[in-house]
Design an enzyme around this catalytic site. Structure first.
Site, PDB file in Angstrom:
ATOM      1  N   HIS A   1      31.957  35.570  39.010  1.00  0.00           N
ATOM      2  CA  HIS A   1      31.280  34.919  37.888  1.00  0.00           C
ATOM      3  C   HIS A   1      30.061  35.692  37.401  1.00  0.00           C
ATOM      4  CE1 HIS A   1      28.743  33.021  41.102  1.00  0.00           C
ATOM      5  NE2 HIS A   1      27.821  32.983  40.165  1.00  0.00           N
TER       6      HIS A   1
ATOM      7  N   ASP B   1      36.320  33.867  43.639  1.00  0.00           N
ATOM      8  CA  ASP B   1      35.016  34.284  43.113  1.00  0.00           C
ATOM      9  C   ASP B   1      34.480  35.522  43.839  1.00  0.00           C
ATOM     10  OD1 ASP B   1      32.819  34.226  41.469  1.00  0.00           O
ATOM     11  OD2 ASP B   1      31.768  32.663  42.596  1.00  0.00           O
TER      12      ASP B   1
ATOM     13  N   GLN C   1      19.229  30.000  41.931  1.00  0.00           N
ATOM     14  CA  GLN C   1      19.336  30.801  40.714  1.00  0.00           C
ATOM     15  C   GLN C   1      18.966  32.255  40.992  1.00  0.00           C
ATOM     16  OE1 GLN C   1      16.413  28.458  38.956  1.00  0.00           O
ATOM     17  NE2 GLN C   1      17.803  27.099  37.855  1.00  0.00           N
ATOM     18  N   GLY C   2      19.875  33.155  40.689  1.00  0.00           N
ATOM     19  CA  GLY C   2      19.617  34.569  40.876  1.00  0.00           C
ATOM     20  C   GLY C   2      20.162  35.139  42.164  1.00  0.00           C
ATOM     21  N   ASP C   3      20.681  34.292  43.046  1.00  0.00           N
ATOM     22  CA  ASP C   3      21.267  34.765  44.297  1.00  0.00           C
ATOM     23  C   ASP C   3      22.775  34.914  44.218  1.00  0.00           C
ATOM     24  OD1 ASP C   3      18.910  35.015  45.759  1.00  0.00           O
ATOM     25  OD2 ASP C   3      18.904  32.909  46.297  1.00  0.00           O
ATOM     26  N   SER C   4      23.380  34.475  43.116  1.00  0.00           N
ATOM     27  CA  SER C   4      24.825  34.593  42.949  1.00  0.00           C
ATOM     28  C   SER C   4      25.307  35.994  43.308  1.00  0.00           C
ATOM     29  CB  SER C   4      25.226  34.314  41.503  1.00  0.00           C
ATOM     30  OG  SER C   4      25.266  32.940  41.237  1.00  0.00           O
TER      31      SER C   4
END
Length: 265
Positions: free
Chosen positions: A77, A122, A209-212
């Site tokens: 993603h 993913d 948020q931002g660790d994906s």
């Protein structure tokens, strides 16, 4: 809530501008609507230089792990499609993204998991234009032997839900949550054959948020780090009874290895 919105929630809402002097976020991470999925390290502490040499920060606002000197393993993603891509900059070798000793390398190709549609599968590989041979890579789990116990997560994502991205790498530990319990929390949205959950029932520690795309890892029998998960999604960040949901690397190990071989890595 539809699953693809959850995936988008774990990705940082920032645009990274890469210059010779620094990596600068030109727009802060937007606050996530209630119920959206968001990944960053909440409740963590600052990592020390060289502690996790395989950690990678990607310019689209995601994390990753150095799979081989030329390949970064991240989340599907986080990328658009399979094909040539020179728009991504990987920052490696530092905990401080503004350090003068950071290594920055452009991408030249992206491989996104075949059939990815926001519902499982993913994972993705990003090929770097030049190999990074000075840093340790992170082995991936090829069986479920290590899909239990306590895991380490790390990233430059926000330190609180809806917060700003971090300049320094943060780390935390989270315990395994069994599939039945995790699916009870998420109303059946978790895919047990493809995803693994970790976190505390009381909340307080999580990716966000931002660790994906970043790795979830632990020690193997020989004491080496091994990757068991990829930051994927979760309900908010560090909320009680909502553990983080990670791509189960062992499920896709064969496919990842095959794709890596095809990319020359």
């Amino acid at each position: 809530m539809v699953r693809w919105r959850r995936f988008l929630g774990r990705m940082a809402a920032v645009l990274a501008v890469v210059t010779a002097g620094a990596v600068t976020a030109v727009a802060p991470a937007a606050a996530a609507p209630a119920g959206d999925m968001t990944p960053y390290v909440v409740g963590g502490t600052r990592a020390t230089q060289g502690e996790f040499p395989f950690m990678v920060r990607l310019s689209m606002g995601c994390g990753g792990a150095l799979y081989s000197p030329r390949l970064v393993l991240t989340a599907a993603h986080c990328v658009g499609r399979t094909g040539a891509n020179t728009s991504i900059t990987a920052t490696l070798g530092v905990v401080d993204l503004q350090s003068s000793s950071r290594i920055q390398v452009r991408s030249n190709y992206v491989y996104r998991a075949p059939g990815y549609n926001g519902n499982g599968d993913d994972w993705a590989l990003i090929r770097l234009a030049t190999p990074v041979t000075s840093l340790a890579t992170l082995n991936i789990a090829t069986s479920t032997a290590y899909d239990n116990g306590t895991f380490t997560v790390a990233g430059w994502g926000a330190a609180r839900e809806g917060g700003a991205q971090q300049r320094y790498l943060l780390k935390a530990t989270v315990p395994f949550v069994d599939d039945t319990t995790c699916n009870r929390y998420y109303g059946g949205d978790v895919i047990p054959s493809e995803e693994i959950c970790a976190g505390y029932a009381s909340g307080g520690v999580d990716t966000c948020q931002g660790d994906s795309g970043g790795p979830m890892f632990r020690r193997d029998a020989a004491g080496a780090w091994i990757q068991v998960g990829i930051v994927s999604w979760g309900n908010g960040c560090a909320r009680p009874n909502y553990p983080g949901v990670y791509t189960q690397v062992s499920t896709f190990a064969s496919a990842i290895r095959s794709a890596a071989a095809s990319l020359g890595g």
